[in-house]
Motif scaffolding. Structure first.
Motif, short mmCIF file in Angstrom:
data_model
loop_
_atom_site.label_atom_id
_atom_site.label_comp_id
_atom_site.label_asym_id
_atom_site.label_seq_id
_atom_site.Cartn_x
_atom_site.Cartn_y
_atom_site.Cartn_z
N SER A 83 10.01 -3.95 26.87
CA SER A 83 10.76 -4.36 28.07
C SER A 83 10.32 -5.71 28.63
O SER A 83 11.13 -6.46 29.16
CB SER A 83 10.59 -3.32 29.18
OG SER A 83 11.07 -2.09 28.76
N THR A 84 9.01 -6.00 28.55
CA THR A 84 8.49 -7.26 29.10
C THR A 84 9.22 -8.43 28.45
O THR A 84 9.60 -9.40 29.12
CB THR A 84 6.97 -7.40 28.80
OG1 THR A 84 6.33 -6.16 29.02
CG2 THR A 84 6.34 -8.50 29.62
N VAL A 85 9.41 -8.35 27.16
CA VAL A 85 9.97 -9.47 26.40
C VAL A 85 11.50 -9.41 26.40
O VAL A 85 12.18 -10.44 26.57
CB VAL A 85 9.37 -9.48 24.97
CG1 VAL A 85 9.90 -10.67 24.18
CG2 VAL A 85 7.86 -9.53 25.05
N ASN A 86 12.06 -8.21 26.24
CA ASN A 86 13.53 -8.09 26.31
C ASN A 86 14.07 -8.72 27.60
O ASN A 86 15.15 -9.31 27.61
CB ASN A 86 13.94 -6.61 26.30
CG ASN A 86 13.90 -6.01 24.91
OD1 ASN A 86 14.04 -6.71 23.92
ND2 ASN A 86 13.71 -4.71 24.83
N ALA A 87 13.29 -8.58 28.68
CA ALA A 87 13.76 -9.06 29.98
C ALA A 87 14.19 -10.52 29.93
O ALA A 87 15.20 -10.90 30.55
CB ALA A 87 12.66 -8.88 31.03
N PRO A 322 1.71 -4.02 18.28
CA PRO A 322 1.98 -5.38 18.77
C PRO A 322 3.42 -5.81 18.53
O PRO A 322 4.01 -5.48 17.50
CB PRO A 322 1.01 -6.24 17.96
CG PRO A 322 -0.09 -5.31 17.57
CD PRO A 322 0.54 -3.96 17.40
N LEU A 323 3.96 -6.58 19.47
CA LEU A 323 5.36 -7.00 19.34
C LEU A 323 5.53 -8.14 18.34
O LEU A 323 6.52 -8.18 17.61
CB LEU A 323 5.92 -7.44 20.70
CG LEU A 323 5.99 -6.36 21.78
CD1 LEU A 323 6.56 -6.95 23.06
CD2 LEU A 323 6.83 -5.17 21.33
N HIS A 324 4.55 -9.07 18.29
CA HIS A 324 4.75 -10.25 17.43
C HIS A 324 4.86 -9.84 15.97
O HIS A 324 5.57 -10.47 15.20
CB HIS A 324 3.64 -11.29 17.64
CG HIS A 324 2.34 -10.92 17.02
ND1 HIS A 324 1.48 -9.98 17.58
CD2 HIS A 324 1.73 -11.32 15.88
CE1 HIS A 324 0.42 -9.85 16.81
NE2 HIS A 324 0.55 -10.65 15.77
#
Ligand SMILES: Cc1ncc(COP(=O)(O)O)c(C=O)c1O
Length: 375
Positions: A83-87, A322-324
């Motif tokens: 969610s942090t990055v989708n935002a 991790p997302l990356h």
């Protein structure tokens, strides 16, 4: 069975929900939403806050308020929830992943500046495990390069940094009241708008881009479309549940902290024997006992521990993948080696069961079981 998480529900949640059902309004901004705001003011001195339908939505609102747009770059840790990055991806901005600190697993403030380009517009800092980031340094960097800082304090309700409450540490703070968090309304969140002149716009964005809230407050005689926005306003029924949770703030906080401290003391000899690493809390932080996480020496040892605890009816879970280096992260051109500390913690971190319903005996059983497996 020692569950990983379990919301703490009493007669008070039931009482307020039933009252809201029969005597309240079912849409947003009713009497319970107002009580939640009063409680935030009393407990943490937080005033410019708006309840949202989730922590995710609070983060999305922050991206709109920060005017993030295609071509912009945003610096964020990869060790976080999607969610942090989708935002900001939803606004067309691009993610630039920054590695984390080895002690707190929060964004490494010393690695931010090297990632700043002419396109950088914002930093999303995540207070992992309810431990606020090194915000003074992050804000200083942001000030130097004219960037907006958004604090993802989804896990940090009630935590402090240098005596200031999480959520108030930068331009915007975002909380989650998802059932896995310390205080639950099932699904829900809040945005704290620390730039006073942005509060009116925040209210409009939360109400589908309209100034409906001004109508309800009697400030205008009709409402209309003013901006982009979405349906970010939660039902007052859910706010009723959160009201009860916040009125039980001390009780819930103390119960969680007791379990956290029991784990810490009980597992410290395993740390001395280098069989695991305990959480590290910086001196200037007051944490909220959101999470008890340990680091194991290898990924294999972690897997074995999870399996063997499961056999003993104890549910323990890994931290973030991790997302990356996730499939989507790689598809955007990120490389596994971009964030080495994040990769390592992603492989060896483990979260123990932690909720207000756990007893001291439960915690002792978890400790004994870990000792049996690792010792
Ligand atoms: C760091 C972080 N950010 C954002 C979120 C999203 O919050 P929510 O589940 O309320 O949408 C979570 C919760 O899972 C989280 O832990």
């Amino acid at each position: 069975m020692i569950r990983f998480n379990k919301p703490s529900i009493t007669n008070l949640e039931e009482k307020y929900l039933i009252d809201s059902l029969h005597n309240g309004i079912h849409s947003g901004d009713g009497k319970y939403t107002k009580r939640v705001y009063e409680l935030f003011k009393q407990l943490f001195g937080i005033e410019n806050m708006l309840l949202t339908t989730s922590g995710t939505d609070a983060l999305e609102m922050a991206s709109i308020l920060a005017n993030l747009a295609p071509g912009d770059e945003v610096i964020t840790p990869s060790f976080t929830f999607s969610s942090t990055v989708n935002a900001f991806l939803l606004r067309g901005a691009k993610s630039v992943f920054c590695d984390i600190r080895e002690d707190t697993f929060n964004i490494d403030e010393n690695k931010i500046e090297a990632l700043i380009t002419e396109k950088t517009k914002a930093i999303y800092a995540v207070d992992y495990a309810g431990v606020p980031c090194e915000m003074d340094t992050i804000n200083e960097i942001a000030h130097k390069y004219d960037l907006v800082v958004i604090e993802d304090a989804a896990q940090a309700v009630g935590s402090t940094y240098k005596g200031r409450y999480a959520g108030t540490l930068s331009e915007y703070g975002c909380f989650s009241f998802h059932e896995t968090k310390n205080f639950s309304m099932g699904e829900g969140g809040a945005i704290v708008v620390n730039l006073e002149d942005q509060m009116d716009r925040a209210e409009i964005i939360r109400e589908k881009g309209t100034n409906r809230r001004q109508l309800l407050a009697g400030l205008v005689d009709k409402y209309t479309w003013h901006d982009i926005g979405s349906s970010f306003l939660p039902s007052d029924l859910l706010a009723a549940m959160l009201t009860a949770q916040l009125e039980r703030y001390d009780e819930i906080y103390k119960k969680r902290m007791k379990i956290w401290n029991t784990y810490y003391r009980g597992l410290s000899e395993l740390e001395q024997d280098k069989l695991l690493r305990l959480p590290i809390i910086p001196e200037n932080v007051g944490h909220n006992a959101h999470m008890f996480k340990i680091l194991l020496p290898t990924e294999e040892i972690r897997k074995d521990l999870i399996d063997r605890l499961k056999e003993k009816n104890i549910m323990a879970h890994i931290c973030y993948v991790p997302l990356h280096s996730s499939p989507y992260g790689i598809s955007m051109g990120n490389k596994v080696e971009d964030c080495p500390v994040t990769e390592e913690v992603g492989k060896t971190g483990l979260r123990l069961p932690l909720h207000a319903g756990l007893t001291e005996e439960d915690a002792m059983y978890v400790i004994k079981s870990i000792k049996e497996v690792l010792g």
